[in-house]
Enzyme design. Sequence first.
Site, PDB file in Angstrom:
ATOM      1  N   SER A 159     -10.785 -37.332  46.003  1.00 33.09           N
ATOM      2  CA  SER A 159      -9.628 -36.533  45.600  1.00 33.09           C
ATOM      3  C   SER A 159      -8.367 -37.325  45.879  1.00 33.09           C
ATOM      4  CB  SER A 159      -9.597 -35.225  46.393  1.00 33.09           C
ATOM      5  OG  SER A 159      -8.353 -34.557  46.252  1.00 33.09           O
ATOM      6  N   TYR A 185      -9.243 -32.260  55.382  1.00 31.34           N
ATOM      7  CA  TYR A 185      -9.657 -32.439  53.994  1.00 31.34           C
ATOM      8  C   TYR A 185      -9.422 -33.881  53.553  1.00 31.34           C
ATOM      9  CZ  TYR A 185      -9.830 -31.896  48.904  1.00 31.34           C
ATOM     10  OH  TYR A 185     -10.137 -32.031  47.579  1.00 31.34           O
TER      11      TYR A 185
END
Length: 330
Positions: A159, A185
């Site tokens: 990501s 994350y």
Amino acid sequence: MNPHQHPLPSGFTATSTAQEVMRSIDLTGKRAIVTGGYTGLGLETVQALVAAGARVVVPARSPEKASAALAGLPGIEHAELDLHAPASIARFADDFVARGEALDLLILNAGIMATPLRRDGRGHESQFSANHLGHFELAVRLWPTLVRAGSARVVALSSLGHRFSAFDFDDPDFEHRPYDKWKAYGQSKTANALFAVGLDRRGAPHGVRAFAVHPGSIRTELVRDLTPEDFAAFGLPADGKYGVAPQGQSVEEGGRYKNLSQGAATSLWCATSPQLAGLGGLYCENGDVARPIPEGEVFDGGVRSWAIDPAQAERLWSLSERLTGASLPA
């Protein structure tokens, strides 16, 4: 750094769709596994693979939900898999290896984002556990089937969130520092990219190539743990109903975020494109290889050096082996 970490260019863009990148791709007789392949980007990916002739296995934490979502698709199987649970990973992988089949495509699509602090049964922070450790253990256990294919590809969904954090080797589980869900994350997505570098180094002599992918910003179930404050911090409506390009429209026509077909395009390109023959260990986005972003340059797409550094990849590989107890055969 990999000398091939730069746009080809491929001819594809942020608006390219799954159908466009899969045009002329024939996967008849090929076997694929797609984690999280029963919802959102995963389901879109599975549908495109099936349309190209592949037979697909979908590991699912919720077999009932998977069965309903995949009903009517030909050449599909699903089996139970919980990426937080080593016993579940071992059971799924061992059952597949025992078939004696080759695995041509392994797409590590499942993931969680910005969750409250939770830990798996071994005490690992949940995003590190599900996004990286679970997928690491799955890929290592499936290794014999990838080698058997002779020309396999592994795609790990990273990501742009990798920019939030390099991997913290001193405290990956937030045992000594305050928990920050976005840093957690970020380091898990950095880990996904480093995993592709490490796996590709080991796999290339066996015809197993690996890629990391930023699919783009897409509204899926991944946002389920976000709060109104999170949406506001990104300049989005508090209800999360931001502009998504409808299927069949470009990002520019429909909104600032990709639709599912556009979001699945880069994973599918990395998994199947002949343009990537002989290449691997690359971070890709928008249907092409991404450009590296030098330190100090404002991040606007691309990949930070900490997510593609071979030395960091080796360090993470060793840590992952130690934490999971899984390793490739000598």
